[in-house]
Design an enzyme around this catalytic site. Structure first.
Site, PDB file in Angstrom:
ATOM      1  N   LYS A 177     -19.949 -28.448  29.623  1.00 18.06           N
ATOM      2  CA  LYS A 177     -19.348 -28.587  28.291  1.00 18.06           C
ATOM      3  C   LYS A 177     -19.648 -27.346  27.464  1.00 18.06           C
ATOM      4  O   LYS A 177     -18.769 -26.799  26.807  1.00 18.06           O
ATOM      5  CB  LYS A 177     -19.879 -29.830  27.542  1.00 18.06           C
ATOM      6  CG  LYS A 177     -19.390 -31.173  28.023  1.00 18.06           C
ATOM      7  CD  LYS A 177     -17.951 -31.489  27.693  1.00 18.06           C
ATOM      8  CE  LYS A 177     -17.038 -31.073  28.792  1.00 18.06           C
ATOM      9  NZ  LYS A 177     -16.707 -32.023  29.832  1.00 18.06           N
ATOM     10  N   HIS A 212     -38.619 -23.567  41.770  1.00 21.57           N
ATOM     11  CA  HIS A 212     -38.226 -22.808  42.967  1.00 21.57           C
ATOM     12  C   HIS A 212     -37.305 -21.639  42.618  1.00 21.57           C
ATOM     13  O   HIS A 212     -36.592 -21.147  43.481  1.00 21.57           O
ATOM     14  CB  HIS A 212     -37.557 -23.739  43.983  1.00 21.57           C
ATOM     15  CG  HIS A 212     -38.455 -24.846  44.434  1.00 21.57           C
ATOM     16  ND1 HIS A 212     -39.540 -24.633  45.264  1.00 21.57           N
ATOM     17  CD2 HIS A 212     -38.474 -26.162  44.130  1.00 21.57           C
ATOM     18  CE1 HIS A 212     -40.171 -25.777  45.467  1.00 21.57           C
ATOM     19  NE2 HIS A 212     -39.541 -26.719  44.783  1.00 21.57           N
ATOM     20  N   LYS A 222      -5.539 -28.312  30.873  1.00 16.18           N
ATOM     21  CA  LYS A 222      -5.998 -29.691  31.029  1.00 16.18           C
ATOM     22  C   LYS A 222      -5.707 -30.263  32.415  1.00 16.18           C
ATOM     23  O   LYS A 222      -6.560 -30.894  33.013  1.00 16.18           O
ATOM     24  CB  LYS A 222      -5.342 -30.552  29.947  1.00 16.18           C
ATOM     25  CG  LYS A 222      -5.835 -31.982  29.920  1.00 16.18           C
ATOM     26  CD  LYS A 222      -7.209 -32.081  29.306  1.00 16.18           C
ATOM     27  CE  LYS A 222      -7.719 -33.493  29.271  1.00 16.18           C
ATOM     28  NZ  LYS A 222      -9.196 -33.509  29.131  1.00 16.18           N
ATOM     29  N   ARG A 279      -1.896 -28.020  28.302  1.00 17.23           N
ATOM     30  CA  ARG A 279      -1.658 -27.691  29.718  1.00 17.23           C
ATOM     31  C   ARG A 279      -1.560 -26.190  29.965  1.00 17.23           C
ATOM     32  O   ARG A 279      -1.480 -25.755  31.114  1.00 17.23           O
ATOM     33  CB  ARG A 279      -0.371 -28.368  30.189  1.00 17.23           C
ATOM     34  CG  ARG A 279      -0.455 -29.874  30.170  1.00 17.23           C
ATOM     35  CD  ARG A 279       0.873 -30.466  30.571  1.00 17.23           C
ATOM     36  NE  ARG A 279       1.161 -30.231  31.966  1.00 17.23           N
ATOM     37  CZ  ARG A 279       0.963 -31.104  32.941  1.00 17.23           C
ATOM     38  NH1 ARG A 279       0.487 -32.286  32.665  1.00 17.23           N
ATOM     39  NH2 ARG A 279       1.258 -30.813  34.178  1.00 17.23           N
ATOM     40  N   GLU A 312     -23.137 -31.661  33.584  1.00 15.20           N
ATOM     41  CA  GLU A 312     -22.040 -31.912  32.657  1.00 15.20           C
ATOM     42  C   GLU A 312     -22.324 -31.274  31.289  1.00 15.20           C
ATOM     43  O   GLU A 312     -21.440 -30.681  30.674  1.00 15.20           O
ATOM     44  CB  GLU A 312     -21.807 -33.433  32.533  1.00 15.20           C
ATOM     45  CG  GLU A 312     -20.775 -33.874  31.522  1.00 15.20           C
ATOM     46  CD  GLU A 312     -19.364 -33.351  31.784  1.00 15.20           C
ATOM     47  OE1 GLU A 312     -19.115 -32.736  32.833  1.00 15.20           O
ATOM     48  OE2 GLU A 312     -18.513 -33.546  30.894  1.00 15.20           O
ATOM     49  N   GLU A 318     -17.776 -24.122  28.913  1.00 16.24           N
ATOM     50  CA  GLU A 318     -16.305 -24.058  28.871  1.00 16.24           C
ATOM     51  C   GLU A 318     -15.762 -23.916  27.456  1.00 16.24           C
ATOM     52  O   GLU A 318     -14.692 -23.357  27.265  1.00 16.24           O
ATOM     53  CB  GLU A 318     -15.656 -25.239  29.593  1.00 16.24           C
ATOM     54  CG  GLU A 318     -15.789 -26.568  28.913  1.00 16.24           C
ATOM     55  CD  GLU A 318     -15.151 -27.698  29.714  1.00 16.24           C
ATOM     56  OE1 GLU A 318     -14.150 -27.461  30.397  1.00 16.24           O
ATOM     57  OE2 GLU A 318     -15.669 -28.819  29.636  1.00 16.24           O
ATOM     58  N   ASN A 354       6.779 -25.548  36.572  1.00 17.19           N
ATOM     59  CA  ASN A 354       5.346 -25.782  36.591  1.00 17.19           C
ATOM     60  C   ASN A 354       4.924 -25.792  38.049  1.00 17.19           C
ATOM     61  O   ASN A 354       5.470 -26.553  38.836  1.00 17.19           O
ATOM     62  CB  ASN A 354       5.036 -27.136  35.937  1.00 17.19           C
ATOM     63  CG  ASN A 354       3.594 -27.553  36.122  1.00 17.19           C
ATOM     64  OD1 ASN A 354       2.728 -26.714  36.354  1.00 17.19           O
ATOM     65  ND2 ASN A 354       3.344 -28.844  36.041  1.00 17.19           N
ATOM     66  N   GLY A 355       3.974 -24.944  38.413  1.00 12.53           N
ATOM     67  CA  GLY A 355       3.521 -24.930  39.808  1.00 12.53           C
ATOM     68  C   GLY A 355       3.478 -23.510  40.339  1.00 12.53           C
ATOM     69  O   GLY A 355       3.443 -22.546  39.569  1.00 12.53           O
ATOM     70  N   TRP A 393       0.632 -21.505  31.636  1.00 15.19           N
ATOM     71  CA  TRP A 393      -0.708 -21.121  32.093  1.00 15.19           C
ATOM     72  C   TRP A 393      -0.448 -20.133  33.214  1.00 15.19           C
ATOM     73  O   TRP A 393       0.046 -20.506  34.276  1.00 15.19           O
ATOM     74  CB  TRP A 393      -1.466 -22.354  32.589  1.00 15.19           C
ATOM     75  CG  TRP A 393      -2.898 -22.072  32.898  1.00 15.19           C
ATOM     76  CD1 TRP A 393      -3.941 -22.039  32.008  1.00 15.19           C
ATOM     77  CD2 TRP A 393      -3.468 -21.797  34.173  1.00 15.19           C
ATOM     78  NE1 TRP A 393      -5.111 -21.750  32.663  1.00 15.19           N
ATOM     79  CE2 TRP A 393      -4.860 -21.601  33.987  1.00 15.19           C
ATOM     80  CE3 TRP A 393      -2.957 -21.692  35.459  1.00 15.19           C
ATOM     81  CZ2 TRP A 393      -5.728 -21.309  35.030  1.00 15.19           C
ATOM     82  CZ3 TRP A 393      -3.829 -21.395  36.503  1.00 15.19           C
ATOM     83  CH2 TRP A 393      -5.199 -21.210  36.288  1.00 15.19           C
ATOM     84  N   CYS A 415       0.781 -25.641  32.861  1.00 13.60           N
ATOM     85  CA  CYS A 415       2.103 -25.420  32.295  1.00 13.60           C
ATOM     86  C   CYS A 415       2.665 -26.777  31.855  1.00 13.60           C
ATOM     87  O   CYS A 415       2.472 -27.782  32.534  1.00 13.60           O
ATOM     88  CB  CYS A 415       3.096 -24.778  33.248  1.00 13.60           C
ATOM     89  SG  CYS A 415       2.612 -23.135  33.783  1.00 13.60           S
TER      90      CYS A 415
HETATM   91  C1  F6R Z   1     -13.980 -30.138  32.036  1.00 14.50           C
HETATM   92  C2  F6R Z   1     -12.769 -30.719  32.577  1.00 14.50           C
HETATM   93  C3  F6R Z   1     -12.387 -30.372  33.977  1.00 14.50           C
HETATM   94  C4  F6R Z   1     -11.721 -31.588  34.649  1.00 14.50           C
HETATM   95  C5  F6R Z   1     -11.178 -31.205  36.034  1.00 14.50           C
HETATM   96  C6  F6R Z   1     -10.567 -32.404  36.733  1.00 14.50           C
HETATM   97  O1  F6R Z   1     -14.251 -30.614  30.760  1.00 14.50           O
HETATM   98  O2  F6R Z   1     -12.081 -31.439  31.908  1.00 14.50           O
HETATM   99  O3  F6R Z   1     -13.469 -29.914  34.707  1.00 14.50           O
HETATM  100  O4  F6R Z   1     -12.661 -32.609  34.741  1.00 14.50           O
HETATM  101  O5  F6R Z   1     -10.219 -30.210  35.897  1.00 14.50           O
HETATM  102  O6  F6R Z   1      -9.515 -32.932  35.997  1.00 14.50           O
HETATM  103  P1  F6R Z   1      -8.983 -34.394  36.241  1.00 14.50           P
HETATM  104  O7  F6R Z   1     -10.045 -35.348  35.815  1.00 14.50           O
HETATM  105  O8  F6R Z   1      -7.742 -34.503  35.408  1.00 14.50           O
HETATM  106  O9  F6R Z   1      -8.707 -34.506  37.707  1.00 14.50           O
END
Ligand code: F6R
Length: 616
Positions: free
Chosen positions: A493, A512, A611, A27, A489, A496, A101-102, A75, A2
């Site tokens: 990517k 395995h 984010k 966000r 990773e 997501e 927010n929260g 969100w 949010c």
């Molecule tokens: C994936 C991504 C998330 C963040 C995770 C932690 O691309 O961005 O998996 O890495 O939410 O976020 P931060 O780094 O802000 O603590």
């Protein structure tokens, strides 16, 4: 999660608030809404479901205008994605509006009490509870400040709240409880701003005051008065934030993610700036407050993080253990405190976070504090909560704002930050000679140029591969040792942003179980730079080919063997084995980006994600 924005001053509040929300949409983008007040027009509420563009369209049909207002991008946590659940929420009188927010953890109990008093609810959100509580308290106390203070005192959880009352048209009241939501207050001349994250207001001011846990701010056009929720006055001068707002704009790129991938050479140059002297073989991490004696004492490091940052933690383990010979354990921050960890003395917590606001990572830092263990934070967002509470100092990435929800440049910067920290620890502990440090630093200074080379040489190929594989329903990513986290990773990517199911696996473990997945439709990305485990990776590639898998290999320039076995080969320049992840991940970012584009997915704002994850 949010985004919240508030404004008071001579400008058109709708423009400032909507502009700020545009910068915060990463966000949350389930719905958006604003409340703007003007003496003649009264309180004007506009809300709509979906992206902010829907709200902007609504405002074109039904404009709102005034010099004070607030806005929110949601969100969803409590209640579905509907207009009625969009913020701002009003109390029964309709005179008070609130954004949050929260999460209000005890909202059912509070709602029950309000229902008993005959309050009628219009939404399913926890935020409406706050609006009604502030409303009732206002009618008892006649003061918005007192009403918000009283209400916050009854909430459990973590929240950032902004409230406005038409009877006090010259002020906004903001408050913060716990770690779930940052509140940045921007100080202008005759105008003030509120935002959950700085990019929303950096166009107007760089002088920012952050609210801490259990604090409340009364914000008028002329300034801000901060008190604790208990009522004690707080004096806090603004800090000046160096970020360039231009950096938070998309420029000529189609998406923020694309821009941020291509910004990596610049970001990696910036993280090194002023921190290394190659000739002398020295690393200067001035932001780290732990001195040599303290660094020498460290016996064990706990790296805690979430998602992509957790993958950076896995790489950090290899790097720090190799360079400084200190044991590193890596934990998901969301699991850490619930396993009642035994940290022991002479431990160090290493929190890794782009936003510095991830609630689980902050909670892990808190756990360390209660056990008397110092915390260092590798963090990007300047002035974020993790940076402020890191008692061993924040180690800033200086990567600039990362807006694309899928993390890219912050990830590679985290890897370099871990390397710098490893070298700093090594220097303090005497595990490397100065000549060895010089050699490592030489590899580091060459790294941004090598990332630029990978971008240049692989961009087109990644597009072609995306064209070939974007209809896949599954993908497998294999790597070993320090490149196993890169397999994770790469898979993250892809899933997501393109919604293709992808798994990262240690290549040696494939036999395995996962080998059963392989058929001639399955793209298998094999990360196989020429390092100590290269021969083993070659065998793993053979095993995939023997079952018909479509191998996309990441290989070192000059490798003539792997290309004869793989179906497609992407080359990266040679570098120190500990730095290969910084190069091998780049084509995987590009591949995921182009696959998502071809599938028509929303690259910068993938479904269901946000984010900054400020809820548990
Ligand atoms: C994936 C991504 C998330 C963040 C995770 C932690 O691309 O961005 O998996 O890495 O939410 O976020 P931060 O780094 O802000 O603590």
């Amino acid at each position: 999660m949010c985004g919240i924005v508030g404004y008071i001053g001579p400008r058109e509040a709708t423009e400032v608030v909507v502009g700020g929300l545009q910068r915060l949409e990463y966000r949350g983008y389930d719905s958006a809404g604003i409340a703007i007040f003007a003496p003649g027009a009264g309180l004007q509420l506009r809300r709509s479901v979906g992206k902010l563009s829907n709200l902007v369209a609504r405002l074109r049909e039904t404009p709102a205008s005034g010099n004070i207002g607030m806005g929110h991008t949601r969100w969803a946590t409590h209640g579905g994605v509907t207009e009625v659940n969009a913020h701002p929420h009003r109390d029964t009188s309709g005179e008070i509006v609130v954004i949050q927010n929260g999460i209000v953890e005890n909202y059912l109990e509070l709602k029950g009490r309000l229902l008993e008093q005959g309050v009628q609810f219009h939404s399913q959100t926890d935020t409406e509870v706050i609006a009604h509580m502030v409303g009732l308290a206002y009618h008892q106390t006649g003061s918005l400040e007192a009403a918000v203070r009283q209400t916050m005192g009854q909430l459990r959880g973590g929240n950032a709240v902004v409230a406005f009352c038409v009877r006090e048209p010259g002020r906004l009241v903001a408050a913060r409880l716990g770690n779930a939501g940052g509140v940045a207050i921007g100080v202008g001349e005759g105008e003030m701003f509120i935002a959950s994250d700085m990019p929303a207001i950096l166009d107007y001011t760089r002088d920012i005051i952050f609210l801490e846990d259990r604090e409340l701010a009364v914000v008028t056009a002329d300034g801000v008065q901060i008190t604790t929720l208990a009522g004690a006055a707080v004096q806090r001068a603004p800090i000046s934030v160096p970020w360039d707002p231009v950096a938070a704009a998309k420029g000529d790129y189609k998406h923020f993610m694309q821009k941020e991938i291509f910004e990596q050479p610049r970001a990696l140059t910036d993280i090194l700036r002023g921190r290394i002297d190659v000739e002398r073989g020295e690393v200067y991490l001035d932001d780290l407050t732990l001195d040599d004696a303290a660094l020498r004492k460290v016996e064990r490091i706990y790296a805690v993080a979430c998602g992509t940052a957790w993958h950076a933690g896995l790489v950090a383990k290899f790097v720090i253990e190799q360079l400084a010979r200190v044991r590193v354990e890596v934990d998901y921050a969301s699991e850490f405190r619930y396993r009642n960890p035994v940290l022991g003395k002479d431990a160090l917590l290493l929190a890794i976070s782009q936003s510095g606001e991830t609630v689980d990572t902050l909670a892990a830092m808190e756990e360390a504090r209660t056990q008397g263990v110092p915390a260092v934070a590798i963090v990007n967002a300047i002035g974020s909560q993790a940076a402020r509470v890191a008692d061993g100092g924040p180690l800033y990435l200086h990567a600039g704002p990362e807006i694309g929800v899928a993390s890219t440049k912050a990830f590679t910067s985290m890897l370099v930050a871990a390397y710098l920290l490893g070298l700093r620890l090594a220097a303090a502990r005497g595990t490397l000679t100065q000549a060895q440090v010089r050699e490592h630093l030489q590899h580091l200074v060459e790294l941004p140029g090598k990332v630029a080379e990978v971008l240049e040489s692989s961009a087109q190929q990644c597009e072609q591969l995306a064209e070939r594989f974007h209809h896949a329903t599954n993908a497998l990513y294999l790597g070993r040792q320090i490149n196993y986290p890169i397999a994770l990773e790469g898979a993250l990517k892809l899933k997501e942003i393109s919604y293709i199911h992808a798994e990262g696996y240690p290549a040696g473990e494939m036999k395995h179980g996962p080998v059963a997945l392989i058929d001639d439709t399955l793209p298998v990305v094999c990360i196989a730079p020429q390092d100590g485990i290269y021969e083993k990776m070659l065998s793993n590639v053979e095993q995939v080919k023997a079952r018909g898998g479509q191998v996309i290999a990441i290989a070192t320039v000059g490798d003539t063997v792997l290309p004869t076995k793989a179906d497609h080969t992407i080359f990266i320049p040679a570098t120190s084995p500990l730095l290969t992840p910084v190069l091998t991940v780049v084509p995987l970012q590009l591949f995921a980006y182009h696959v998502a584009l071809r599938r028509g997915a929303d690259v910068d704002q993938p479904r269901n994600l946000a984010k900054s994850v400020t809820v548990e």
